[in-house]
Motif scaffolding. Structure first.
Motif, PDB file in Angstrom:
ATOM      1  N   TYR A   1       0.901  -1.181  -0.183  1.00 55.99           N
ATOM      2  CA  TYR A   1      -0.181   0.175  -0.057  1.00 55.99           C
ATOM      3  C   TYR A   1       1.083   1.267   0.132  1.00 55.99           C
ATOM      4  O   TYR A   1       1.935   1.066   0.208  1.00 55.99           O
ATOM      5  N   PHE A   2       0.193   2.478  -0.493  1.00 54.14           N
ATOM      6  CA  PHE A   2       1.119   3.607  -0.293  1.00 54.14           C
ATOM      7  C   PHE A   2       0.167   4.394   0.766  1.00 54.14           C
ATOM      8  O   PHE A   2      -0.938   4.608   0.794  1.00 54.14           O
ATOM      9  N   ASP A   3       0.784   5.063   1.695  1.00 56.03           N
ATOM     10  CA  ASP A   3       0.286   5.941   2.466  1.00 56.03           C
ATOM     11  C   ASP A   3       1.059   7.403   2.573  1.00 56.03           C
ATOM     12  O   ASP A   3       2.357   7.544   2.322  1.00 56.03           O
ATOM     13  N   GLY A   4       0.354   8.395   2.367  1.00 59.68           N
ATOM     14  CA  GLY A   4       0.970   9.906   2.361  1.00 59.68           C
ATOM     15  C   GLY A   4       0.112  10.647   3.297  1.00 59.68           C
ATOM     16  O   GLY A   4      -0.794  10.839   3.631  1.00 59.68           O
ATOM     17  N   CYS A   5       0.926  11.589   4.203  1.00 62.12           N
ATOM     18  CA  CYS A   5       0.815  12.535   4.911  1.00 62.12           C
ATOM     19  C   CYS A   5       0.387  13.720   4.375  1.00 62.12           C
ATOM     20  O   CYS A   5       1.331  14.120   3.545  1.00 62.12           O
ATOM     21  N   LEU A   6      -0.606  14.279   4.342  1.00 63.09           N
ATOM     22  CA  LEU A   6      -1.122  15.491   3.760  1.00 63.09           C
ATOM     23  C   LEU A   6      -0.572  16.692   4.291  1.00 63.09           C
ATOM     24  O   LEU A   6      -0.422  16.944   5.417  1.00 63.09           O
ATOM     25  N   ARG A   7       0.080  17.533   3.410  1.00 64.12           N
ATOM     26  CA  ARG A   7       0.693  18.713   3.760  1.00 64.12           C
ATOM     27  C   ARG A   7       0.116  20.078   4.127  1.00 64.12           C
ATOM     28  O   ARG A   7       0.386  21.048   4.748  1.00 64.12           O
ATOM     29  N   ASN A   8      -1.049  20.156   3.232  1.00 67.90           N
ATOM     30  CA  ASN A   8      -1.728  21.538   3.177  1.00 67.90           C
ATOM     31  C   ASN A   8      -2.926  21.193   2.730  1.00 67.90           C
ATOM     32  O   ASN A   8      -3.569  20.297   2.222  1.00 67.90           O
ATOM     33  N   GLU A   9      -3.856  22.417   2.695  1.00 71.44           N
ATOM     34  CA  GLU A   9      -5.163  22.591   2.339  1.00 71.44           C
ATOM     35  C   GLU A   9      -5.161  22.344   0.664  1.00 71.44           C
ATOM     36  O   GLU A   9      -6.131  21.604   0.275  1.00 71.44           O
ATOM     37  N   LYS A  10      -4.160  22.702  -0.054  1.00 70.02           N
ATOM     38  CA  LYS A  10      -4.348  22.440  -1.616  1.00 70.02           C
ATOM     39  C   LYS A  10      -4.364  20.909  -1.864  1.00 70.02           C
ATOM     40  O   LYS A  10      -4.937  20.285  -2.387  1.00 70.02           O
ATOM     41  N   GLN A  11      -3.315  20.328  -0.915  1.00 71.89           N
ATOM     42  CA  GLN A  11      -2.922  18.834  -1.303  1.00 71.89           C
ATOM     43  C   GLN A  11      -4.478  17.928  -0.838  1.00 71.89           C
ATOM     44  O   GLN A  11      -4.979  17.017  -1.438  1.00 71.89           O
ATOM     45  N   TYR A  12      -4.971  18.613   0.321  1.00 73.18           N
ATOM     46  CA  TYR A  12      -6.155  17.964   0.853  1.00 73.18           C
ATOM     47  C   TYR A  12      -7.187  17.939  -0.026  1.00 73.18           C
ATOM     48  O   TYR A  12      -8.109  17.199  -0.194  1.00 73.18           O
ATOM     49  N   ARG A  13      -7.483  19.167  -0.564  1.00 75.78           N
ATOM     50  CA  ARG A  13      -8.761  19.309  -1.555  1.00 75.78           C
ATOM     51  C   ARG A  13      -8.587  18.396  -2.982  1.00 75.78           C
ATOM     52  O   ARG A  13      -9.409  17.809  -3.234  1.00 75.78           O
ATOM     53  N   ALA A  14      -7.185  18.398  -3.458  1.00 74.00           N
ATOM     54  CA  ALA A  14      -7.098  17.456  -4.500  1.00 74.00           C
ATOM     55  C   ALA A  14      -7.422  16.041  -4.244  1.00 74.00           C
ATOM     56  O   ALA A  14      -7.766  15.349  -4.775  1.00 74.00           O
ATOM     57  N   THR A  15      -6.764  15.592  -3.006  1.00 73.17           N
ATOM     58  CA  THR A  15      -6.843  14.306  -2.743  1.00 73.17           C
ATOM     59  C   THR A  15      -8.344  14.001  -2.410  1.00 73.17           C
ATOM     60  O   THR A  15      -8.643  12.801  -2.780  1.00 73.17           O
ATOM     61  N   TYR A  16      -8.738  14.863  -1.705  1.00 71.21           N
ATOM     62  CA  TYR A  16     -10.501  14.235  -1.382  1.00 71.21           C
ATOM     63  C   TYR A  16     -11.386  14.274  -2.847  1.00 71.21           C
ATOM     64  O   TYR A  16     -11.943  13.349  -2.927  1.00 71.21           O
ATOM     65  N   ARG A  17     -11.083  15.252  -3.820  1.00 72.11           N
ATOM     66  CA  ARG A  17     -11.941  15.279  -5.061  1.00 72.11           C
ATOM     67  C   ARG A  17     -11.541  14.113  -5.809  1.00 72.11           C
ATOM     68  O   ARG A  17     -12.264  13.237  -6.641  1.00 72.11           O
ATOM     69  N   TYR A  18      -9.955  13.544  -5.669  1.00 71.90           N
ATOM     70  CA  TYR A  18      -9.708  12.375  -6.364  1.00 71.90           C
ATOM     71  C   TYR A  18     -10.325  11.156  -6.105  1.00 71.90           C
ATOM     72  O   TYR A  18     -11.018  10.179  -6.776  1.00 71.90           O
ATOM     73  N   ILE A  19     -10.608  11.047  -4.777  1.00 72.68           N
ATOM     74  CA  ILE A  19     -11.304  10.024  -4.249  1.00 72.68           C
ATOM     75  C   ILE A  19     -12.597   9.942  -4.554  1.00 72.68           C
ATOM     76  O   ILE A  19     -13.296   8.780  -4.985  1.00 72.68           O
ATOM     77  N   TRP A  20     -13.334  11.063  -4.215  1.00 69.67           N
ATOM     78  CA  TRP A  20     -14.872  11.225  -4.325  1.00 69.67           C
ATOM     79  C   TRP A  20     -15.125  10.983  -5.951  1.00 69.67           C
ATOM     80  O   TRP A  20     -16.236  10.471  -6.022  1.00 69.67           O
ATOM     81  N   THR A  21     -14.304  11.201  -6.864  1.00 75.23           N
ATOM     82  CA  THR A  21     -14.809  10.999  -8.470  1.00 75.23           C
ATOM     83  C   THR A  21     -14.225   9.691  -8.813  1.00 75.23           C
ATOM     84  O   THR A  21     -14.205   9.581 -10.304  1.00 75.23           O
TER      85      THR A  21
END
Length: 193
Positions: free
Chosen positions: A126-146
């Motif tokens: 598996y891959f795990d990533g610690c999110l750094r900031n709001e920009k990365q959070y928003r992009a990751t959330y949308r990526y999973i959601w879609t």
């Protein structure tokens, strides 16, 4: 706030031929992106029974190890999740138990067993990533959601029962900021900073 970062890797050296080696980071009070794919992109979760196994075990081990999934999507051969983890060192055991039990129980549904169920050819499960900031959070959330749209399953993520939202995008962002659950001082090359 300084965060203690514990890392694990199969190798002793951090770099190989000038490239950074794959490693897992275990950080307390952190928003994590976690993803895993079945070996050779095999569609192990194509059936509802296999998906139900995944969800039952995912919910069990997330609860047991204190991982709060905010958005999670399961596709026929992989999954993604974004959530909050209080104790970073619990990630390794959570993933071992999740992957071990899911592999065993999904294999029990199949006529033939698949070895190295999640492990890729490089030995990563598996891959795990610690999110750094709001920009990365928003992009990751949308990526999973879609994910359902990206994989041609359906156009509207609300219509796909295997994308689950426990915390909406904005509420998760507020929570992460209030908890200090990002790692702003650690560079992330894919974001260009």
């Amino acid at each position: 706030m300084n965060k203690r970062i514990h890392k694990s890797s199969r190798a002793k050296s951090e770099y190989f031929e000038g490239r950074h080696r794959f490693e897992h980071w275990y950080v307390d009070n952190q928003v994590y992106f976690i993803t895993a794919r079945c070996r050779d992109r095999f569609p192990a979760f194509a059936g509802e029974a296999a998906k139900n196994v995944f969800w039952r075990k995912f919910d069990q081990y997330a609860s047991e190890f204190g991982f709060e999934p905010w958005v999670t999507s399961l596709i026929d051969n992989h999954y993604h999740t974004l959530g909050y983890l209080v104790r970073g060192m619990s990630l390794q055991k959570m993933m071992q138990r999740l992957h071990g039990s899911v592999a065993k129980l999904v294999n029990d549904l199949r006529p033939e067993r698949r070895t190295e169920f999640f492990r890729d050819r490089k030995g990563h499960e598996y891959f795990d990533g610690c999110l750094r900031n709001e920009k990365q959070y928003r992009a990751t959330y949308r990526y999973i959601w879609t994910q359902c749209r990206r994989h041609g399953i359906c156009e509207d993520p609300c219509d796909y029962p295997h994308t689950r939202v426990a915390v909406d995008l904005e509420d998760g962002l507020k929570r992460a900021v209030n908890l200090g659950a990002f790692m702003p001082g650690v560079a992330y090359p894919r974001l260009g900073r």
